[in-house]
Design a protein around this motif. Structure first.
Motif, PDB file in Angstrom:
ATOM      1  N   HIS A 139       0.810  -1.229   0.000  1.00  0.00           N
ATOM      2  CA  HIS A 139       0.000   0.000   0.000  1.00  0.00           C
ATOM      3  C   HIS A 139       0.841   1.276   0.000  1.00  0.00           C
ATOM      4  N   LEU A 140       1.980   1.199  -0.691  1.00  0.00           N
ATOM      5  CA  LEU A 140       2.828   2.383  -0.876  1.00  0.00           C
ATOM      6  C   LEU A 140       2.962   2.729  -2.356  1.00  0.00           C
ATOM      7  N   GLY A 141       2.055   2.182  -3.150  1.00  0.00           N
ATOM      8  CA  GLY A 141       2.048   2.465  -4.582  1.00  0.00           C
ATOM      9  C   GLY A 141       1.673   1.247  -5.390  1.00  0.00           C
ATOM     10  N   GLY A 142       0.776   1.447  -6.367  1.00  0.00           N
ATOM     11  CA  GLY A 142       0.328   0.351  -7.216  1.00  0.00           C
ATOM     12  C   GLY A 142      -1.115  -0.020  -6.930  1.00  0.00           C
ATOM     13  N   GLY A 143      -1.804  -0.500  -7.965  1.00  0.00           N
ATOM     14  CA  GLY A 143      -3.214  -0.840  -7.840  1.00  0.00           C
ATOM     15  C   GLY A 143      -4.096   0.259  -8.399  1.00  0.00           C
ATOM     16  N   ARG A 144      -5.339  -0.103  -8.708  1.00  0.00           N
ATOM     17  CA  ARG A 144      -6.309   0.818  -9.293  1.00  0.00           C
ATOM     18  C   ARG A 144      -5.755   1.377 -10.608  1.00  0.00           C
ATOM     19  N   ASP A 145      -5.736   2.690 -10.795  1.00  0.00           N
ATOM     20  CA  ASP A 145      -5.254   3.210 -12.088  1.00  0.00           C
ATOM     21  C   ASP A 145      -3.806   3.699 -12.018  1.00  0.00           C
ATOM     22  N   VAL A 146      -3.102   3.331 -10.959  1.00  0.00           N
ATOM     23  CA  VAL A 146      -1.683   3.695 -10.829  1.00  0.00           C
ATOM     24  C   VAL A 146      -0.845   2.540 -11.381  1.00  0.00           C
ATOM     25  N   TRP A 178      -8.853  -6.820  -7.595  1.00  0.00           N
ATOM     26  CA  TRP A 178      -9.321  -6.204  -6.347  1.00  0.00           C
ATOM     27  C   TRP A 178      -8.548  -6.783  -5.180  1.00  0.00           C
ATOM     28  N   ILE A 179      -8.815  -6.249  -3.983  1.00  0.00           N
ATOM     29  CA  ILE A 179      -8.041  -6.567  -2.792  1.00  0.00           C
ATOM     30  C   ILE A 179      -8.168  -8.035  -2.401  1.00  0.00           C
ATOM     31  N   TRP A 180      -9.347  -8.626  -2.570  1.00  0.00           N
ATOM     32  CA  TRP A 180      -9.510 -10.047  -2.290  1.00  0.00           C
ATOM     33  C   TRP A 180     -10.731 -10.553  -3.033  1.00  0.00           C
TER      34      TRP A 180
END
Length: 455
Positions: A139-146, A178-180
């Motif tokens: 959770h310091l970068g990455g996921g969604r539209d990043v 998604w997260i899970w």
């Protein structure tokens, strides 16, 4: 003469080979940093928890030292983790709340990912000869539209296994975007087991070399998902089942260290990234005011246990020394005999002697921020409305001042006498208010400020 030369050469080869295959084991300790996701101050038994027994987590305290005044760098995940990884206030790297999509990040006046040029505890230990691993939430970068977040190796990690909110999600944990998901090969209730297995495998493959490992499970973050054959899989009942399983997996980790024969040369740290939500009427934080999303004690004061057999006195408690997440880099570096770069701009201080068992006052303030606007920041709702704090805070000795960055809503508490933060002393202690207000505003003004689009 020729025979003598050959004999000397063979002897030299034998000595060289022995030195390579029988090199003395490293005297530097392994380090496992267990960062639990959203665990409350009193979720676990040894911190007063009344939900389910946590005998395995308590084993760490039985074998080590418990700290009752440890503080995270923020009351929410991404900046809290950035503070721990860099040893700097997360605002210095434009982290102020959890990372989401690019629009949310801009609205929150923050970056999309941690700058790979930022200091990293993994870089420091790797340079000193450690094998480095990260297993768990990032959770310091990455996921969604990043899509352009730097990889783990750019922060100094040799190996990793992580979840959706990272630059390289493990496919066994992320069958969907998604997260899970129920479709994940590793089910949510088995994630901590998976990360513990990764940790033990990593250690077994690097025996003889010191290891630094981030073990950052996310099982205690909502939604709590117990095994499918469990009864009462919602609310507090689900929480108890997940906590019970989490404790079992921490026990597997401790047993694994013993089986590998490295438990006596391994520092194990157990803590949380931020306060709990929901709080179950404050019972998850031992009655401390606040929760995740709040700068009151319930949002930033975390359980903290450290063990290192033979070095840290077993079964002891430090109930007075304030320690911050930003102190971890200089403290662990000292314990591991690692020299930090002279130009390292860390905000923390070396608390190694405190961790080793000698209580001492922290001779430097601790600062926090959360809640730059009402657009991209979540706040406690409903019955927890009284837990919404001002957006800045500073702790100096026994005094804690909270206020908004526009100098409104000033609150002063004596944390030593009033840990529940119920008695605002701002009117009776004007000199202390003036002093801490000035320091807090100076600190706030020193942080970089990203602006919203169009502003």
């Amino acid at each position: 003469m020729l025979k003598l030369a050959v004999s000397i050469a063979l002897l030299a080869l034998t000595i060289t080979t022995w030195g390579q295959t029988h090199a003395p084991k490293s005297t530097q300790p392994n380090i496992i940093y267990i960062l639990t996701d959203d665990m409350g101050y009193s979720d676990i038994s040894c911190f007063g928890g009344q939900f389910v027994p946590t005998p395995n987590i308590d084993r760490i305290a039985k074998n080590g030292r418990k700290f009752t005044h440890y503080y995270s760098a923020a009351p929410i995940c991404s900046p809290s983790r950035a503070g721990l990884l860099t040893g700097m206030y997360p605002g210095r790297w434009n982290f102020s709340t959890y990372l989401d999509n690019k629009k949310h990040n801009r609205d929150a006046q923050q970056a999309d990912f941690l700058d790979p040029g930022a200091p990293s505890i993994a870089h420091f230990f790797k340079k000193a000869g450690y094998a480095t691993g990260h297993f768990g939430k990032w959770h310091l970068g990455g996921g969604r539209d990043v899509k352009n977040a730097p990889g783990f190796e750019q922060y100094g990690f040799d190996e990793h296994a992580s979840t959706y909110e990272s630059p390289d999600p493990d496919p066994l944990l992320t069958a969907t975007n998604w997260i899970w998901s129920d479709k994940d090969s590793i089910k949510r209730w088995d994630r901590t087991k998976y990360f513990v297995d990764k940790t033990l495998d990593f250690l077994s493959r690097h025996k003889g070399q010191p290891c630094f490992i981030n073990l950052w499970p996310d099982e205690m973050h909502t939604p709590w998902v117990p095994r499918k054959d469990s009864m009462n899989r919602e609310g507090q009942a689900a929480f108890k089942l997940v906590l019970k399983e989490y404790d079992v997996q921490i026990g597997r980790l401790l047993d694994g260290l013993k089986k590998l024969g490295i438990e006596k040369n391994t520092i194990v740290i157990f803590t949380s990234d931020n306060g709990p939500l929901p709080t179950f009427q404050g019972s998850r934080a031992l009655g401390l005011r606040g929760s995740k999303l709040s700068l009151y004690e319930g949002g930033i004061r975390m359980p903290f246990i450290i063990s290192w057999p033979g070095q840290i006195p077993a079964g002891t408690i430090d109930s007075s020394s304030a320690v911050s997440a930003i102190d971890i880099i200089p403290s662990l570096a000292k314990l591991s005999k690692i020299a930090l770069p002279k130009d390292y701009p860390g905000d923390g201080i070396d608390r190694s002697t405190v961790l080793l068992g000698k209580p001492a006052a922290r001779n430097k303030e601790i600062f926090w921020e959360y809640g730059r606007n009402d657009i991209a920041f979540a706040y406690p709702k409903g019955n927890n409305i009284n837990n919404r704090s001002p957006n800045l805070a500073v702790l100096s000795g026994e005094w804690k001042l909270l206020m908004n960055s526009n100098s409104t809503d000033i609150q002063l508490y004596n944390i030593k006498k009033d840990k529940a933060e119920t008695n605002n002393l701002k009117d009776s202690e004007p000199a202390i208010v003036a002093q801490l207000k000035d320091k807090l505003l100076q600190w706030w003004s020193s942080l970089p400020k990203l602006t919203q689009p169009g502003s």
